[in-house]
Scaffold this active site. Structure first.
Site, PDB file in Angstrom:
ATOM      1  N   ASP A  21       3.043  -4.556   8.024  1.00 54.14           N
ATOM      2  CA  ASP A  21       1.763  -3.853   7.925  1.00 54.14           C
ATOM      3  C   ASP A  21       0.650  -4.894   8.011  1.00 54.14           C
ATOM      4  O   ASP A  21       0.409  -5.649   7.071  1.00 54.14           O
ATOM      5  CB  ASP A  21       1.717  -3.096   6.595  1.00 54.14           C
ATOM      6  CG  ASP A  21       0.350  -2.490   6.298  1.00 54.14           C
ATOM      7  OD1 ASP A  21      -0.571  -2.628   7.123  1.00 54.14           O
ATOM      8  OD2 ASP A  21       0.201  -1.892   5.220  1.00 54.14           O
ATOM      9  N   LYS A  51     -10.493  -1.493  10.337  1.00 55.08           N
ATOM     10  CA  LYS A  51     -10.526  -2.723   9.542  1.00 55.08           C
ATOM     11  C   LYS A  51     -11.060  -3.897  10.370  1.00 55.08           C
ATOM     12  O   LYS A  51     -11.354  -4.956   9.835  1.00 55.08           O
ATOM     13  CB  LYS A  51      -9.131  -3.090   9.043  1.00 55.08           C
ATOM     14  CG  LYS A  51      -8.355  -1.983   8.376  1.00 55.08           C
ATOM     15  CD  LYS A  51      -8.750  -1.778   6.945  1.00 55.08           C
ATOM     16  CE  LYS A  51      -7.756  -0.843   6.261  1.00 55.08           C
ATOM     17  NZ  LYS A  51      -8.117  -0.551   4.874  1.00 55.08           N
ATOM     18  N   CYS A  83      -4.651   2.373  -3.787  1.00 56.01           N
ATOM     19  CA  CYS A  83      -3.419   2.867  -3.163  1.00 56.01           C
ATOM     20  C   CYS A  83      -2.282   1.864  -3.325  1.00 56.01           C
ATOM     21  O   CYS A  83      -1.474   1.658  -2.404  1.00 56.01           O
ATOM     22  CB  CYS A  83      -3.634   3.189  -1.680  1.00 56.01           C
ATOM     23  SG  CYS A  83      -4.730   4.592  -1.402  1.00 56.01           S
ATOM     24  N   GLN A 142      -4.489  -5.272   6.664  1.00 59.82           N
ATOM     25  CA  GLN A 142      -5.407  -6.102   5.896  1.00 59.82           C
ATOM     26  C   GLN A 142      -5.529  -7.513   6.462  1.00 59.82           C
ATOM     27  O   GLN A 142      -6.469  -8.231   6.153  1.00 59.82           O
ATOM     28  CB  GLN A 142      -4.941  -6.170   4.437  1.00 59.82           C
ATOM     29  CG  GLN A 142      -6.032  -6.497   3.435  1.00 59.82           C
ATOM     30  CD  GLN A 142      -7.067  -5.386   3.333  1.00 59.82           C
ATOM     31  OE1 GLN A 142      -6.744  -4.214   3.493  1.00 59.82           O
ATOM     32  NE2 GLN A 142      -8.312  -5.731   3.083  1.00 59.82           N
ATOM     33  N   HIS A 156       0.865  -1.176   0.000  1.00 60.22           N
ATOM     34  CA  HIS A 156       0.000   0.000   0.000  1.00 60.22           C
ATOM     35  C   HIS A 156       0.904   1.229   0.000  1.00 60.22           C
ATOM     36  O   HIS A 156       2.022   1.205   0.507  1.00 60.22           O
ATOM     37  CB  HIS A 156      -0.864  -0.040   1.268  1.00 60.22           C
ATOM     38  CG  HIS A 156      -1.943   0.986   1.344  1.00 60.22           C
ATOM     39  ND1 HIS A 156      -1.690   2.305   1.668  1.00 60.22           N
ATOM     40  CD2 HIS A 156      -3.291   0.900   1.163  1.00 60.22           C
ATOM     41  CE1 HIS A 156      -2.814   2.986   1.679  1.00 60.22           C
ATOM     42  NE2 HIS A 156      -3.816   2.157   1.380  1.00 60.22           N
TER      43      HIS A 156
END
Length: 408
Positions: free
Chosen positions: A198, A224, A366, A201, A121
């Site tokens: 990260d 999220k 993104c 997600q 991202h």
């Protein structure tokens, strides 16, 4: 027991209509929806004990402080951090990454190397490019293949004693690939590099154990995970957090202030300047409680079934291409399907789906380097959560077929 009908009743928004059609919400990769159990916690805060934290002796302040720190401990337990002070409350994944990048500006020197993956991202690319501009460090990229997976043999070639930091997403937001982060972390540590993952997600779908992963930094956004927007978490190993300088100056992050010199607070407050999103932090803890009550094993199993069903149904549409791991490799993918229909712009497909009440995301998500690799302007992305159903998948498929008929 996992009961989809009971679960859906927890989400008031799922009962609304869009353009006269029942809402089919398939944009969970951008943000999940919020259950009543979390909404009630937000209302309770502003109704009954809205006050600033850590600094007040009055009852409301003490109640708010207790609830906020209780949420920190819930987050610690969920991710299995060794200490509660290794959990830094932030505004979300983007701020968490920027905090670490800011800290490394004082640790890197010219010609040091940092490694990113081709699947990132923008929020896990741009801060590191800015860091390289400041320090003279060199950014290197782990390439991807046509299946949307990282080429690990090339990663091995990139690693050296010059490598100081590796940053990779756990799961690609654009195409759903699950990256082999255990191997990435182990190989990076072998050359003395730190690793930031990260997890934005990943965390709606799986339950990471930061100690088992031996990861140095792990970042997450609450929105999220059925929580509110504007709040998230940076997990950092205590030793690394002590090495990094404060990210922002202000109240709360200080020990003593004089005009001659300021000393900084201990962890975690060193990185939590100013009044935080108090209600958001408390609601983040409530969202974690909600997800754990359902059970991540149940969530993962149910969502994988949706992914398989939707993949097979969409691939029956002539001219439709799905990007990322193929049907035979869905074990390496989570519940995101990024696709295009030959000859039709993804925006046009998304617009027609919206008229049918189906919410999907269109564009580059993104993740422009991924779109550049496939030589496309963007995709239609349907991203699923544990409150979606096969009937909603059928509505999506019917909508894509209608869009193809109208636009071909």
């Amino acid at each position: 027991m996992f009961n989809i009908e009971t679960i859906r009743k927890d989400f008031p928004i799922l009962s609304r209509k869009v353009h006269g059609k029942p809402l089919v919400y398939l944009d969970n990769g951008a943000t999940s929806q919020t259950p009543t159990q979390v909404i009630d916690v937000i209302v309770d805060y502003y109704t009954n004990y809205n006050a600033n934290i850590h600094r007040g002796v009055h009852t409301l302040s003490q109640e708010a402080t207790d609830k906020y720190e209780e949420a920190r401990h819930k987050i610690q337990a969920h991710f299995n951090a060794k200490h509660a002070h290794e959990i830094i409350m932030t505004s979300g994944t983007t701020e968490s990454i920027n905090l670490v990048a800011h800290g490394f500006a004082s640790l890197l020197k010219k010609n040091d190397e940092i490694i990113v993956s081709a699947l990132e991202h923008h929020s896990n690319i741009v801060p590191w490019q800015m860091l390289c501009e400041k320090t003279g460090a060199i950014l290197k990229v782990i390439p991807m293949n046509d299946s949307g997976e990282l080429v690990m043999t090339e990663y091995d070639k990139l690693l050296s004693e010059k490598t100081k930091l590796v940053f990779v997403n756990h799961i690609s937001n654009a195409i759903g690939t699950i990256n082999p982060i255990e191997k990435i972390i182990k190989k990076a540590h072998a050359v003395g590099a730190a690793v930031l993952i990260d997890g934005a997600q990943a965390c709606p779908h799986i339950k990471p154990d930061v100690q088992a992963l031996d990861v140095d930094f792990y970042v997450v956004s609450a929105h999220k995970m059925c929580g509110p927007t504007g709040v998230g978490m940076l997990y950092g190993k205590e030793a690394w957090l002590n090495k990094l300088p404060p990210y922002q100056g202000g109240g709360e992050m200080i020990a003593d202030v004089t005009f001659e010199k300021t000393t900084y607070a201990d962890l975690p407050h060193k990185f939590e300047a100013g009044t935080p999103n108090i209600c958001g932090g408390i609601a983040f803890g409530a969202a974690i409680d909600y997800l754990n009550a359902i059970g991540f094993d149940n969530i993962e199993t149910y969502e994988h079934g949706l992914l398989e069903y939707a993949t097979k149904k969409l691939l029956e549409i002539e001219g439709l291409r799905i990007y990322g791991p193929e049907l035979s490799a869905l074990k390496n993918k989570t519940s995101v399907i990024s696709f295009n229909v030959e000859g039709i712009h993804p925006y046009d497909v998304g617009t027609i789906l919206d008229k049918l009440g189906v919410a999907v995301r269109t564009g580059h998500h993104c993740a422009q380097p991924i779109m550049a690799y496939f030589k496309i302007p963007g995709t239609v992305r349907a991203s699923f959560a544990f409150y979606n159903t096969k009937e909603e998948v059928d509505t999506l498929v019917a909508g894509v077929k209608k869009a193809k008929m109208m636009l071909s």
